[in-house]
Design a protein around this motif. Structure first.
Motif, short mmCIF file in Angstrom:
data_model
loop_
_atom_site.label_atom_id
_atom_site.label_comp_id
_atom_site.label_asym_id
_atom_site.label_seq_id
_atom_site.Cartn_x
_atom_site.Cartn_y
_atom_site.Cartn_z
N HIS B 131 36.67 36.96 27.19
CA HIS B 131 37.10 36.64 28.55
C HIS B 131 35.92 36.23 29.43
O HIS B 131 36.03 35.31 30.24
N TYR B 132 34.82 36.92 29.23
CA TYR B 132 33.64 36.61 30.03
C TYR B 132 33.13 35.21 29.73
O TYR B 132 32.73 34.46 30.62
N ARG B 133 33.19 34.84 28.44
CA ARG B 133 32.58 33.56 28.04
C ARG B 133 33.47 32.35 28.24
O ARG B 133 32.97 31.27 28.57
N ARG B 134 34.77 32.51 28.00
CA ARG B 134 35.61 31.30 27.97
C ARG B 134 35.94 30.72 29.34
O ARG B 134 36.32 29.56 29.45
N GLY B 135 35.89 31.55 30.35
CA GLY B 135 36.19 31.06 31.69
C GLY B 135 37.68 30.81 31.93
O GLY B 135 38.06 30.14 32.89
N LYS B 136 38.51 31.33 31.05
CA LYS B 136 39.95 31.13 31.20
C LYS B 136 40.62 32.32 31.88
O LYS B 136 41.81 32.28 32.17
N THR B 137 39.84 33.38 32.07
CA THR B 137 40.42 34.64 32.54
C THR B 137 39.98 34.92 33.97
O THR B 137 38.82 34.70 34.32
N LEU B 138 40.92 35.37 34.75
CA LEU B 138 40.65 35.67 36.15
C LEU B 138 39.78 36.92 36.25
O LEU B 138 40.09 37.94 35.62
N ALA B 139 38.71 36.85 37.03
CA ALA B 139 37.94 38.05 37.32
C ALA B 139 38.74 38.84 38.37
O ALA B 139 38.93 38.36 39.49
N LEU B 140 39.22 40.00 37.99
CA LEU B 140 40.07 40.77 38.90
C LEU B 140 39.30 41.13 40.16
O LEU B 140 39.88 41.22 41.25
N THR B 141 38.00 41.36 40.01
CA THR B 141 37.17 41.68 41.17
C THR B 141 37.29 40.58 42.22
O THR B 141 37.46 40.86 43.42
N ASP B 142 37.22 39.33 41.77
CA ASP B 142 37.33 38.21 42.71
C ASP B 142 38.74 38.12 43.29
O ASP B 142 38.93 37.87 44.48
N TYR B 143 39.72 38.32 42.41
CA TYR B 143 41.12 38.17 42.84
C TYR B 143 41.47 39.23 43.89
O TYR B 143 42.12 38.93 44.90
N MET B 144 41.03 40.45 43.66
CA MET B 144 41.40 41.54 44.57
C MET B 144 40.81 41.34 45.97
O MET B 144 41.40 41.76 46.95
N SER B 145 39.65 40.69 46.00
CA SER B 145 39.03 40.50 47.32
C SER B 145 39.34 39.12 47.89
O SER B 145 39.00 38.83 49.05
N GLY B 146 39.98 38.28 47.09
CA GLY B 146 40.25 36.92 47.54
C GLY B 146 41.74 36.63 47.61
O GLY B 146 42.47 37.24 48.40
N ALA B 147 42.19 35.73 46.72
CA ALA B 147 43.57 35.26 46.79
C ALA B 147 44.58 36.39 46.60
O ALA B 147 45.71 36.30 47.09
N GLY B 148 44.18 37.44 45.91
CA GLY B 148 45.14 38.52 45.64
C GLY B 148 45.01 39.71 46.56
O GLY B 148 45.61 40.76 46.31
N ALA B 149 44.26 39.56 47.66
CA ALA B 149 44.02 40.71 48.54
C ALA B 149 45.33 41.30 49.08
O ALA B 149 45.49 42.52 49.17
N ASP B 150 46.27 40.41 49.42
CA ASP B 150 47.52 40.90 50.02
C ASP B 150 48.42 41.59 49.00
O ASP B 150 49.37 42.27 49.38
N VAL B 151 48.17 41.36 47.74
CA VAL B 151 49.02 42.00 46.72
C VAL B 151 48.21 43.02 45.91
O VAL B 151 48.56 43.35 44.78
N THR B 152 47.13 43.50 46.49
CA THR B 152 46.34 44.54 45.83
C THR B 152 46.60 45.88 46.51
O THR B 152 46.44 46.00 47.74
N LEU B 153 47.01 46.83 45.74
CA LEU B 153 47.45 48.14 46.23
C LEU B 153 46.29 48.86 46.94
O LEU B 153 45.27 49.14 46.29
N PRO B 154 46.45 49.20 48.21
CA PRO B 154 45.36 49.89 48.90
C PRO B 154 44.98 51.22 48.25
O PRO B 154 43.82 51.63 48.32
N SER B 155 45.92 51.86 47.60
CA SER B 155 45.64 53.17 46.98
C SER B 155 45.40 53.03 45.48
O SER B 155 45.55 53.99 44.74
N LEU B 156 45.00 51.84 45.05
CA LEU B 156 44.75 51.65 43.61
C LEU B 156 43.63 52.58 43.14
O LEU B 156 43.70 53.13 42.04
N ASP B 157 42.61 52.78 43.95
CA ASP B 157 41.51 53.73 43.68
C ASP B 157 40.85 53.46 42.32
O ASP B 157 40.94 54.25 41.39
N LEU B 158 40.16 52.34 42.25
CA LEU B 158 39.53 51.93 40.99
C LEU B 158 38.57 52.99 40.44
O LEU B 158 38.44 53.15 39.24
N ASP B 159 37.92 53.71 41.34
CA ASP B 159 36.94 54.71 40.88
C ASP B 159 37.60 55.82 40.07
O ASP B 159 36.91 56.58 39.38
N ASP B 160 38.89 55.93 40.17
CA ASP B 160 39.62 56.98 39.45
C ASP B 160 39.86 56.60 37.98
O ASP B 160 40.21 57.45 37.17
#
Lengths: 238, 564
Positions: B131-160
């Motif tokens: 996934h890292y090499r092919r460039g075909k996969t969405l980086a969730l980090t980017d999506y959550m802070s960008g285009a997907g911010a409105d559909v990212t659960l505020p209580s997702l709590d990634l650190d958990d």
């Protein structure tokens, strides 16, 4: 235009020693609209078109033969230089053939009798019911391995007749084929209760087939995808 | 345990605009009938589900399609969570469950063809290098802070999440969000090992105590003891070893997951070994440089050959004859039949089969007759190397998915790992992903019934049992080579040495092809071949042949799990 030209150039490069070898024997079976076979017309269908173009690009040659799906798979498994298409590629079949694909993406649905609709929201909902499919269907075999109550008919349309006669509760079929078969048999058929599974229909070749030959065909197929040539053919249903 | 009161306070203040009554009814129904217990209070659960109903409003009526491998956890998601999500959000989910290799072929097909076959995959993080090499996969980090911010659960709590590192690439971005994790652990019949008569017989014959084997020499003695000396317990044929050998894609990951790494074929260093990893691939910087010994890899090294020779020898000498034709799925469930004394690496994904009503490995009180413990290691293994394999199936989104379908799929993905549902999912599927669930009283109360799983996941061991890592640049392309070559050795068509040599050459050839693809980050850069003896003489992997006849060692269960 540029893409088309690229494909043609690639085709030229791919004309290898495969062209000198004996044609591969390709076995297929009726599964409209992927493959249409009748007594009065030349075989047709979009999967056949994909295969034909792929061989053309690879500079290879084939001869077509027809057998029922289950027998066709066995023939390709056992006979050198023999392939079968368009069959479901699955983990269970992976080791028995060498694969090139997908030549089609198939969605499969549960169909109930028009007078006895059933509510199927997930695969688990189908477990209490009797289900017809056909021999050679990768999905039929898969559900059988999961202990679903399967009846595997010798041909796909016989599964539909079983549903119509009330011998099973559900019929599973490729969603592109189902309405065509129903129309041919002059049977009513509702929309599927649930489109529940996807398979990659592919060309499966005998394991002894030359890897270089298969690689050339695979490269040709990927070139068709890259060029957009296949997009219209493989237009997916949502 | 990390709790995030701010997130829930935020959820509670969101206006319930457009939330239809059926959603309210559905939320109450599912909270009452299914999603208990939870690490959240009921009000917090309700707030979380209300958020899903609201965030999904623009996508109501849509049908999305996702796919995952065939284990109990994903069956629960497909049959229960998908239905709940549809009731609550109005988005219909077709959650397909299929063989792992089938899933691999499907995600590969979507990446190769550009077709939108599925809207999301639960794909093993073994793919992170791809996934890292092919460039075909969405980086969730980017999506959550960008285009997907409105559909990212505020209580997702990634650190958990305990397995976030497994789905994170060298660029520091998350590409795969774990939905389930299971480990590959030593499994044995604690009741048989505890019988004084069997302990005495074992000690008389082998000269040391019957216990949890710490190395392959002890494992082999125990396998011999049960398969050839004990033979029958309570009138039933028993076996001292279990594995599987069918020429099938799952044979490949049996070997690549664990056999080479626990033999000690690679180098020390977590998560996978540096510079030679658990597949035997050498890496320089982020570039794979070879798998064969002549290029500095270890795939055909003496340690790798020892690993596969041991695998085949034990399969032939100690396993039930039926194991020859078994696969990951069929063998995993077989131990529940009560005829196996031990298994060198056992996938805990099959735990539900051991605790189910048909299990023959629990007593009348439902207590397990078995335990899990750290796997014994081969002769080349040294401290500092990974101690086992862990599978982490992570939600993976491909970039060619249409934006609205992507958003709907991401909502469903988060739903299946949300704190509202995750503890219930854990108790049924036994594949933990959240620290808050692992440290919950409810999970702790099941420790006795789970034979060591709770202790494993509450320890640091969960970080030392690792998935395939970033050195593997194209998992789909390379994984097929394993089962095809090892299968030939199992069938006796070639020697193990030849099979591993073929395998290393084929992997090198594939790496060479990948090196020429200009669109790949951290593309392979193959080392030039050098004499095999030159590489074997250098420190670290590939290691020269050594005497594998080491002194057997066992420990009591209590001592053995102190390693965790």
């Amino acid at each position: 235009m540029v893409m088309r030209l690229a494909v043609r150039l690639l085709a030229g490069l791919m004309v290898t020693s495969a062209a000198m070898a004996a044609p591969l024997k390709l076995i297929t079976f009726p599964i409209p609209p992927l493959v249409r076979i009748s007594d009065h017309q030349a075989p047709s269908g979009y999967a056949l078109n994909v295969i034909h173009r792929m061989f053309e690009l690879a500079g290879d040659d084939y001869e077509l033969d027809f057998q029922p799906e289950k027998r066709a798979i066995r023939s390709a498994t056992e006979a050198p230089n023999t392939c079968v298409f368009p069959i479901d590629r699955s983990q269970e079949r992976e080791a028995s053939l060498s694969w090139i694909g997908p030549v089609s993406i198939s969605r499969h649905g549960f169909y109930s009798h028009p007078d006895r609709p059933l509510t199927i929201r997930t695969l688990a909902d189908a477990r209490p019911y009797t289900i017809s499919s056909h021999l050679g269907s990768g999905l039929g075999e898969y559900l059988q391995s999961l202990d679903f109550r399967m009846h595997l008919a010798s041909k796909n349309h016989l599964g539909l007749l079983m549903l119509n006669a009330g011998r099973v509760d559900l019929w599973i079929s490729d969603t592109r084929s189902a309405p065509i078969l129903a129309e041919r048999l002059n049977l009513r058929l509702n929309a599927p209760e649930l489109v529940f599974f996807t398979t990659l229909r592919s060309l499966g070749c005998n394991r002894q087939t030359s890897p270089e030959r298969l690689q050339a065909l695979e490269n040709a197929l990927l070139a068709m995808y890259s060029s957009g040539e296949l997009q219209a053919i493989l237009d997916l249903e949502p | 345990m990390k709790f995030s009161p701010v997130s829930f306070a935020l959820l509670a203040t969101l206006p319930l605009v457009g939330l239809a009554e059926p959603a309210d009814d559905a939320i109450e129904h599912w909270l009452s009938e299914e999603f208990q217990p939870s690490s959240l209070s009921r009000d917090q659960q309700r707030a979380e589900l209300n958020w899903f109903a609201q965030a999904a409003a623009p996508y109501r009526g849509m049908t999305i399609r996702v796919v995952s491998e065939r284990i109990d956890t994903h069956a629960y998601e497909a049959n229960v969570l998908a239905r709940a999500f549809t009731d609550i959000t109005g988005i219909q989910v077709i959650h397909e469950v299929t063989g792992e290799d089938d899933l691999v072929k499907k995600i590969q097909a979507q990446m190769d063809t550009g077709l939108n076959i599925y809207d999301a995959y639960i794909n093993d993080t073994d793919f992170i290098g791809t996934h890292y090499r092919r460039g075909k996969t969405l980086a969730l980090t980017d999506y959550m802070s960008g285009a997907g911010a409105d559909v990212t659960l505020p209580s997702l709590d990634l650190d958990d999440f305990i397995g976030l590192a497994f789905g994170t690439a060298p660029d520091g971005k998350l590409y795969q969000l774990p939905s389930q994790q299971f480990a590959n652990l030593y499994w044995y019949r604690h009741d048989w090992f505890s019988r004084p008569d069997l302990q005495q017989q074992f000690e008389d014959r082998y000269g040391y105590a019957l216990g949890v084997p710490q190395n392959w020499a002890a494992y082999e003695d125990i396998a011999d003891f049960f398969s050839h000396q004990v033979r029958e317990i309570d009138g039933q044929r028993v076996w001292g070893h279990m594995d599987y050998g069918r020429t099938d894609p799952s044979l490949g990951w049996r070997i690549s997951d664990a056999w080479l790494s626990l033999a000690g074929a690679g180098d020390p260093g977590l998560p996978n070994g540096l510079p030679v990893d658990d597949w035997g691939i050498r890496v320089e910087g982020c570039h794979p440089v070879g798998a064969s010994v002549v290029r500095g890899g270890a795939m055909d090294s003496p340690a790798a050959i020892y690993a596969v020779e041991t695998y085949i020898e034990w399969l032939q000498r100690f396993a039930p004859p039926a194991a020859y034709d078994m696969t990951f799925t069929t063998s995993g469930e077989w131990v529940a039949q009560g005829q196996v004394a031990q298994q060198v690496f056992w996938y805990t994904a099959f735990l539900p089969a051991l605790t189910g009503p048909n299990s023959r490995v629990q007593n009348d009180q439902g207590e397990p007759l078995w335990r899990v413990a750290p796997s014994p290691r081969g002769a080349y293994w040294v401290p500092g190397m990974k101690s086992g394999y862990q599978d982490a199936g992570g939600w993976t989104l491909l970039r060619n998915t249409p934006p609205d379908r992507l958003a709907a799929a991401w909502l469903y993905a988060q739903f299946t790992v949300s704190k509202t549902v995750s503890l219930r999912k854990l108790l049924l599927g036994l594949t933990p992903i959240r620290a808050s669930d692992i440290h919950s009283k409810t999970f702790g109360d099941r420790a006795l019934a789970l034979g060591g799983l709770v202790e494993f996941y509450r320890s640091n061991a969960r970080n030392i049992w690792t998935p395939t890592g970033t050195n593997v640049p194209d998992y789909a392309a390379l994984s097929g080579i394993w089962w095809q070559q090892v299968g030939r050795a199992v069938r006796g068509e070639v020697s193990v040495a030849d099979a591993m040599s073929n395998m290393a050459s084929l992997v090198d050839a594939e790496l060479a092809q990948l090196a020429h693809k200009s669109d790949r980050r951290c593309a392979p850069r193959l080392n030039s071949p050098e004499p095999r003896a030159t590489w074997l003489a250098r420190p670290g992997a590939p290691k020269p042949a050594m005497d594998t006849d080491v002194a057997p060692q066992t420990l009591s269960y209590e001592e053995a799990i102190k390693q965790w």
